[in-house]
Structures are given as C-alpha cells and as structure tokens.
Design an enzyme around this catalytic site. Structure first.
Site, PDB file in Angstrom:
ATOM      1  N   ASP A 118      32.759  40.477  32.816  1.00  0.00           N
ATOM      2  CA  ASP A 118      33.552  40.236  34.008  1.00  0.00           C
ATOM      3  C   ASP A 118      33.570  41.495  34.850  1.00  0.00           C
ATOM      4  O   ASP A 118      33.857  42.580  34.343  1.00  0.00           O
ATOM      5  CB  ASP A 118      34.978  39.822  33.622  1.00  0.00           C
ATOM      6  CG  ASP A 118      35.763  39.324  34.825  1.00  0.00           C
ATOM      7  OD1 ASP A 118      35.144  38.712  35.728  1.00  0.00           O
ATOM      8  OD2 ASP A 118      36.993  39.531  34.871  1.00  0.00           O
ATOM      9  N   HIS A 125      40.637  42.959  46.476  1.00  0.00           N
ATOM     10  CA  HIS A 125      41.364  42.786  45.213  1.00  0.00           C
ATOM     11  C   HIS A 125      41.616  44.138  44.538  1.00  0.00           C
ATOM     12  O   HIS A 125      42.745  44.449  44.152  1.00  0.00           O
ATOM     13  CB  HIS A 125      40.581  41.875  44.271  1.00  0.00           C
ATOM     14  CG  HIS A 125      41.140  41.820  42.882  1.00  0.00           C
ATOM     15  ND1 HIS A 125      42.342  41.214  42.576  1.00  0.00           N
ATOM     16  CD2 HIS A 125      40.673  42.330  41.709  1.00  0.00           C
ATOM     17  CE1 HIS A 125      42.583  41.339  41.281  1.00  0.00           C
ATOM     18  NE2 HIS A 125      41.590  42.013  40.731  1.00  0.00           N
ATOM     19  N   GLU A 190      42.712  34.333  37.900  1.00  0.00           N
ATOM     20  CA  GLU A 190      41.840  35.100  38.779  1.00  0.00           C
ATOM     21  C   GLU A 190      40.767  34.144  39.272  1.00  0.00           C
ATOM     22  O   GLU A 190      39.998  33.593  38.475  1.00  0.00           O
ATOM     23  CB  GLU A 190      41.215  36.300  38.047  1.00  0.00           C
ATOM     24  CG  GLU A 190      42.271  37.342  37.668  1.00  0.00           C
ATOM     25  CD  GLU A 190      41.701  38.676  37.222  1.00  0.00           C
ATOM     26  OE1 GLU A 190      40.565  38.689  36.694  1.00  0.00           O
ATOM     27  OE2 GLU A 190      42.388  39.699  37.393  1.00  0.00           O
ATOM     28  N   GLU A 192      37.373  33.375  40.668  1.00  0.00           N
ATOM     29  CA  GLU A 192      36.117  34.126  40.660  1.00  0.00           C
ATOM     30  C   GLU A 192      34.923  33.167  40.799  1.00  0.00           C
ATOM     31  O   GLU A 192      35.045  31.961  40.601  1.00  0.00           O
ATOM     32  CB  GLU A 192      35.967  34.915  39.343  1.00  0.00           C
ATOM     33  CG  GLU A 192      37.172  35.814  39.060  1.00  0.00           C
ATOM     34  CD  GLU A 192      36.920  36.864  37.992  1.00  0.00           C
ATOM     35  OE1 GLU A 192      35.736  37.144  37.692  1.00  0.00           O
ATOM     36  OE2 GLU A 192      37.909  37.403  37.466  1.00  0.00           O
ATOM     37  N   ASP A 223      39.541  33.368  35.483  1.00  0.00           N
ATOM     38  CA  ASP A 223      39.704  34.389  34.445  1.00  0.00           C
ATOM     39  C   ASP A 223      41.209  34.591  34.214  1.00  0.00           C
ATOM     40  O   ASP A 223      41.812  35.526  34.720  1.00  0.00           O
ATOM     41  CB  ASP A 223      39.017  35.673  34.922  1.00  0.00           C
ATOM     42  CG  ASP A 223      39.180  36.823  33.948  1.00  0.00           C
ATOM     43  OD1 ASP A 223      39.253  36.560  32.740  1.00  0.00           O
ATOM     44  OD2 ASP A 223      39.237  37.974  34.411  1.00  0.00           O
ATOM     45  N   ARG A 227      49.317  39.568  32.698  1.00  0.00           N
ATOM     46  CA  ARG A 227      49.452  40.879  33.340  1.00  0.00           C
ATOM     47  C   ARG A 227      50.297  41.847  32.539  1.00  0.00           C
ATOM     48  O   ARG A 227      50.066  43.057  32.600  1.00  0.00           O
ATOM     49  CB  ARG A 227      50.037  40.717  34.735  1.00  0.00           C
ATOM     50  CG  ARG A 227      49.234  39.843  35.655  1.00  0.00           C
ATOM     51  CD  ARG A 227      47.848  40.403  35.883  1.00  0.00           C
ATOM     52  NE  ARG A 227      47.086  39.586  36.833  1.00  0.00           N
ATOM     53  CZ  ARG A 227      45.789  39.706  37.017  1.00  0.00           C
ATOM     54  NH1 ARG A 227      45.087  40.581  36.317  1.00  0.00           N
ATOM     55  NH2 ARG A 227      45.168  38.946  37.889  1.00  0.00           N
ATOM     56  N   GLN A 230      48.129  42.957  29.597  1.00  0.00           N
ATOM     57  CA  GLN A 230      47.059  43.770  30.184  1.00  0.00           C
ATOM     58  C   GLN A 230      47.572  45.154  30.584  1.00  0.00           C
ATOM     59  O   GLN A 230      46.926  46.177  30.313  1.00  0.00           O
ATOM     60  CB  GLN A 230      46.493  43.042  31.409  1.00  0.00           C
ATOM     61  CG  GLN A 230      45.369  43.776  32.126  1.00  0.00           C
ATOM     62  CD  GLN A 230      44.923  43.050  33.398  1.00  0.00           C
ATOM     63  OE1 GLN A 230      45.373  41.939  33.698  1.00  0.00           O
ATOM     64  NE2 GLN A 230      44.032  43.674  34.148  1.00  0.00           N
ATOM     65  N   LYS A 243      43.108  39.257  28.501  1.00  0.00           N
ATOM     66  CA  LYS A 243      42.071  38.442  29.142  1.00  0.00           C
ATOM     67  C   LYS A 243      41.386  37.480  28.175  1.00  0.00           C
ATOM     68  O   LYS A 243      40.890  36.435  28.586  1.00  0.00           O
ATOM     69  CB  LYS A 243      40.975  39.362  29.698  1.00  0.00           C
ATOM     70  CG  LYS A 243      41.441  40.368  30.708  1.00  0.00           C
ATOM     71  CD  LYS A 243      41.551  39.727  32.060  1.00  0.00           C
ATOM     72  CE  LYS A 243      41.742  40.779  33.146  1.00  0.00           C
ATOM     73  NZ  LYS A 243      41.736  40.174  34.470  1.00  0.00           N
ATOM     74  N   THR A 247      39.026  31.787  29.340  1.00  0.00           N
ATOM     75  CA  THR A 247      38.414  31.837  30.670  1.00  0.00           C
ATOM     76  C   THR A 247      37.887  30.433  30.933  1.00  0.00           C
ATOM     77  O   THR A 247      37.106  29.911  30.140  1.00  0.00           O
ATOM     78  CB  THR A 247      37.249  32.846  30.724  1.00  0.00           C
ATOM     79  OG1 THR A 247      37.719  34.136  30.327  1.00  0.00           O
ATOM     80  CG2 THR A 247      36.657  32.923  32.121  1.00  0.00           C
ATOM     81  N   GLU A 350      48.522  39.515  43.233  1.00  0.00           N
ATOM     82  CA  GLU A 350      48.422  39.937  44.632  1.00  0.00           C
ATOM     83  C   GLU A 350      49.275  39.061  45.555  1.00  0.00           C
ATOM     84  O   GLU A 350      49.927  39.567  46.461  1.00  0.00           O
ATOM     85  CB  GLU A 350      46.976  39.864  45.105  1.00  0.00           C
ATOM     86  CG  GLU A 350      46.047  40.890  44.497  1.00  0.00           C
ATOM     87  CD  GLU A 350      44.611  40.563  44.855  1.00  0.00           C
ATOM     88  OE1 GLU A 350      44.172  40.946  45.946  1.00  0.00           O
ATOM     89  OE2 GLU A 350      43.934  39.895  44.052  1.00  0.00           O
TER      90      GLU A 350
HETATM   91 MN    MN Z   1      38.572  38.917  36.167  1.00  0.00          MN
END
Ligand code: MN
Length: 403
Positions: A118, A125, A190, A192, A223, A227, A230, A243, A247, A350
């Site tokens: 990834d 971002h 996420e 992606e 993904d 948080r 992480q 993570k 996924t 975000e």
């Molecule tokens: Mn990612």
C-alpha cells in the site's frame, strides 16, 4: 442487435467487460465478465469468437490467475475476443440466453492475491494527515517528493466487496495513561485505487515505459484503518495491526486497456526526480477517475484520483528498483485519494479533521469515525470513449461489532 446492445447499462458496455469470479447456486467458481447487470462466462464467449485454444484455456478457470500469468499480448487478445463476441449480432440470442443476472451469483476474489503493497502517493492526503498528526511541523516528510512511500500490507486479509468487517481490537493510546486494550474507537476507511499485476516478471527494475506490460487492471480498494491502533503502533516501522485486519477490493477488475480515454497527466512535479522515477518524458499514468464515498446510501465525498502525485507506473518502478521480483497476482494500492477541496477527502480522518469537526449526515446525526452497522461503498467513474463514463466495480463493506 448484439448482446451488448441488449444488456449494456451505464458505464458497463461492450468495451469495458470487467473480469470477475462468480458461481451460481450449484456450480464451482468461474471466470466471467460483466455486461450491465449480467455475468457472462468468459471462456464460452471466446469459443464463440473462435479464439485460440490457449486463450480459451486460461479463461476456462475459476478466476484471473491463469490469465495474469500470461502477458500483455494475451491480455489484449483475450479482451478483444470478448468484445468481439458481445458485439456480434449473430451470437446475441444465445449469449443473452446464457447471461446470468448478478442477483443470481456469488462473487469471489477475482484473483489470488500474492503480495500486497500500500502506497501513500496522494499529496493532499499526506499533507492533511501531516497537519492532523504532526501540527506545527511541515505537512510532508522530507522524503515525500523524492519517492512514493509505501509499506507491505497483508495479502491474506484482502477480502472481496460485500464481506463484513469486524471492528478490530488492539492497543489504543490514552491521553495521560498507558494504552488500553479494546475495540478500535476510530475505525476509518481509505478510498484508493488498486492495481493488479501480472505477466512473467524480469529480474530487476521495471522501467516506467514497461508499466503497461505488468499492470493488468484496476479495482477500487478500501484500506480499512483503525486510527487509534495505528497512531500508537506506527513509530518507527509504519502501519501494522491498524491496517492488516481487512482490505476490501471490488469484485470486478477493469482491464487497463479500457482506461485509455481516462489517461491524464499527473500533477506538476516540483522536485527533481531520480531517473527511474522521472516521468517527464513517459506516457501519462494518471487517470481521470472520481471515487464516491457512500455511507449508508449517502454520498459523503467525491475523491478525484487524477490529483494523485505518484503514478502507478512510478510505484511499480519503485517497488522493483532494488531488485525485488514480482509474481502474477501481486497487488498494490495508490494510497488514500483526496483532492484539494473539503468535499474531496478520501477518509474520515480527513473529512472530520481527526474527529474535531464531525460530519453532519442528512438525518441530522453527527459522525466522526465508523459505527457498528455502518456500510461504506466506494463507487468509481472513469472517463470513457465518446465522452461517456466507465463504471468501476463497487467496493462495499459493513462494519460489525468486534468478534
Ligand atoms: Mn492506505
């Protein structure tokens, strides 16, 4: 009229034909292509088109694995054969009769995932995350404009769209106390774009000009990210358990060859690049794709992939520049896609600025991170031929309580 004229829906016509692995109630998984809201048996279409026995053999299987092990010439020949079959009026009646409605199939992972990387290739971002996590410091780390930052993800927990995602558990930071163990309180997505790799790989770096020989196609990718887990674990070696629990990828792989109309130049480069990453004279590898993030049926963001700084060709060149080899079925993702505007952010970290600015939904409730029962769907549209749009396969998943 051709089968395509009978079955096409918006963005899913004769020239798209994304690949998937499907089964009906009684059957074993087969490789199919999607035309509108129907699935067609890929090998059966190629037989009708009079394709070569080898090309039929690599599609008369459960999924894309055998085709991925071939090369760009075979990929293009097979796709052209499929397009020919669904466009042939003489074959329309039998193809339409054999088409299976999507409502009658189970969809599986379209290929066996080998390795998964990834990346973190979107400047908007990365800058937003820098401002949220490292206030007062430069938003981008000093290496960011020199190479596409990435980490190795967990291939074995890539799941097909529709799979439920249990809330992960782990160590969560506490403001003034040691970390506590429990369910993630800051579960996020996420948005992606994922790239599916194939063909026999040479030893050594893949030049930017050879990227199309190895990038088979694209899938929308979510993904999922915890948080809190992480944030506590990532120093100094990067993402791990925050993570690796899941996924999600779309069950339909859009062939690269369908995206020629969506190709655009990537953002202006403002830092000199090493030769192996310098794409100033290479074909454009950004794509005009917009990813809609849909929470429980409500669109909460529209993220423009075309604003992503590092391209898939650069990512592929970077991940092989040290001599690392590739295998068919290797997979990498772009990193969270965000644009410059508030309504273009690709994750809730975000969108809600680290939870400080809750998002008010249409029903009046405020949300920061995901709740049990929330369903997130990524929908993608890419520029197609004649001013039209291609509809990328959806990537959906519902959060369930920790198991
Ligand atoms: Mn990612």
């Amino acid at each position: 009229m051709s089968a395509a004229e009978h079955l096409t829906t918006a963005g899913l016509g004769a020239t798209h034909l994304p690949y998937g692995s499907y089964s009906t109630a009684a059957g074993v998984p087969k490789l199919g292509v999607r035309l509108g809201d129907h699935v067609l048996d890929a090998a059966a279409l190629l037989r009708r088109a009079g394709a070569a026995p080898d090309d039929i053999a690599v599609t008369d299987t459960a999924n894309l694995d055998a085709l991925l092990a071939r090369d760009r010439a075979a990929w293009d020949r097979v796709h052209a054969g499929l397009v020919h079959a669904v466009s042939d009026p003489a074959a329309a009646e039998s193809i339409v009769a054999e088409a299976v409605p999507l409502t009658e199939v189970t969809l599986h992972l379209p290929f066996t995932v080998a390795d998964y990387v990834d990346f973190y290739g979107n400047e908007f971002h990365a800058s937003n995350v820098g401002r949220i996590f490292r206030p007062g410091q430069p938003p981008l780390t000093p290496n960011w404009k020199h190479l596409p930052i990435g980490y190795h993800g967990r291939a074995g927990t890539i799941v097909p769209s529709g799979t439920e995602v249990p809330r992960p558990r782990g160590l969560r930071p506490e403001p003034d106390d040691p970390p506590t163990f429990g369910s993630s309180r800051r579960l996020d997505i996420e948005a992606e774009v994922g790239f599916v790799l194939g063909s026999p790989a040479p030893q050594g770096q893949i030049p930017l000009t050879a990227a199309a020989d190895h990038i088979f196609g694209l899938v929308l990718t979510n993904d999922w990210s915890a948080r809190d887990i992480q944030a506590f674990e990532y120093v100094p070696l990067g993402p791990f358990l925050g993570k690796s629990f899941a996924t999600s990828i779309a069950t339909w792989v859009t062939p690269l060859a369908c995206l020629d109309h969506a190709r655009i130049a990537p953002p202006q480069r403002d830092t000199p690049l090493a030769d192996y990453l310098d794409d100033s004279a290479a074909p454009p590898w950004a794509f005009d794709i917009v990813i809609e993030i849909v929470l429980n049926g409500e669109v909460v963001s529209r993220a423009p992939y075309g604003t992503t700084y590092w391209t898939a060709a650069q990512m592929l060149s970077h991940m092989t520049v040290n001599g690392a080899t590739l295998r068919p079925g290797d997979f990498f993702a772009s990193g969270t896609v965000s644009g410059p505007e508030r309504g273009q952010r690709g994750c809730f970290l975000e969108i809600t600025w680290g939870g400080a600015e809750p998002l008010t939904l249409a029903d009046g409730t405020d949300i920061t991170f995901l709740r049990d029962g929330d369903e997130v769907t990524l929908r993608g549209k890419a520029s197609g031929p004649d001013g039209g749009l291609l509809a990328l396969g959806e990537c959906t998943g519902r959060v369930v309580s920790a198991r």
